[in-house]
Design a protein around this motif. Structure first.
Motif, PDB file in Angstrom:
ATOM      1  N   ILE A 107     -17.332  18.875 -91.352  1.00 21.10           N
ATOM      2  CA  ILE A 107     -16.699  18.835 -92.675  1.00 21.10           C
ATOM      3  C   ILE A 107     -15.357  19.557 -92.628  1.00 21.10           C
ATOM      4  O   ILE A 107     -14.353  19.064 -93.156  1.00 21.10           O
ATOM      5  CB  ILE A 107     -17.634  19.448 -93.739  1.00 21.10           C
ATOM      6  CG1 ILE A 107     -18.842  18.535 -93.941  1.00 21.10           C
ATOM      7  CG2 ILE A 107     -16.893  19.673 -95.057  1.00 21.10           C
ATOM      8  CD1 ILE A 107     -19.959  19.161 -94.752  1.00 21.10           C
ATOM      9  N   GLY A 108     -15.337  20.725 -91.983  1.00 23.33           N
ATOM     10  CA  GLY A 108     -14.088  21.466 -91.862  1.00 23.33           C
ATOM     11  C   GLY A 108     -13.022  20.691 -91.108  1.00 23.33           C
ATOM     12  O   GLY A 108     -11.847  20.689 -91.492  1.00 23.33           O
ATOM     13  N   THR A 111     -21.311  21.626 -91.021  1.00 24.02           N
ATOM     14  CA  THR A 111     -20.223  22.390 -91.629  1.00 24.02           C
ATOM     15  C   THR A 111     -18.949  22.315 -90.793  1.00 24.02           C
ATOM     16  O   THR A 111     -17.840  22.253 -91.333  1.00 24.02           O
ATOM     17  CB  THR A 111     -20.640  23.866 -91.797  1.00 24.02           C
ATOM     18  OG1 THR A 111     -21.883  23.906 -92.497  1.00 24.02           O
ATOM     19  CG2 THR A 111     -19.606  24.660 -92.549  1.00 24.02           C
ATOM     20  N   MET A 112     -19.098  22.287 -89.484  1.00 26.89           N
ATOM     21  CA  MET A 112     -17.938  22.194 -88.598  1.00 26.89           C
ATOM     22  C   MET A 112     -17.258  20.829 -88.747  1.00 26.89           C
ATOM     23  O   MET A 112     -16.031  20.742 -88.801  1.00 26.89           O
ATOM     24  CB  MET A 112     -18.362  22.428 -87.158  1.00 26.89           C
ATOM     25  CG  MET A 112     -18.856  23.838 -86.913  1.00 26.89           C
ATOM     26  SD  MET A 112     -19.742  24.043 -85.356  1.00 26.89           S
ATOM     27  CE  MET A 112     -18.447  23.748 -84.176  1.00 26.89           C
TER      28      MET A 112
END
Length: 66
Positions: free
Chosen positions: A48-49, A45-46
């Motif tokens: 992707i951000g 998720t990091m």
């Protein structure tokens, strides 16, 4: 001193870790560029951000090793 230990101590002396308490893409990218980080560890998720951050191209991430 055993050569392997001496090499390990020299590497440890250069080792520097930065922790960002809350994940803000702008701050993470700033720290990577400022400190010329070679390693970034995070959950998917990091990543992707960071990859979706609108201003990604303006930060120098060339020191990161893949």
């Amino acid at each position: 001193m055993v050569p392997e230990r001496a090499a390990g101590r020299r590497a440890a002396a250069r080792d520097r870790r930065n922790a960002v308490v809350r994940i803000h893409a702008a701050k993470v990218l700033e720290v990577i560029a400022r400190d010329r980080a070679t390693l970034f560890m995070g959950v998917p998720t990091m990543y992707i951000g960071l990859l979706n951050f609108p201003d990604l191209d303006s930060h120098d991430l060339s020191t990161l090793r893949l």
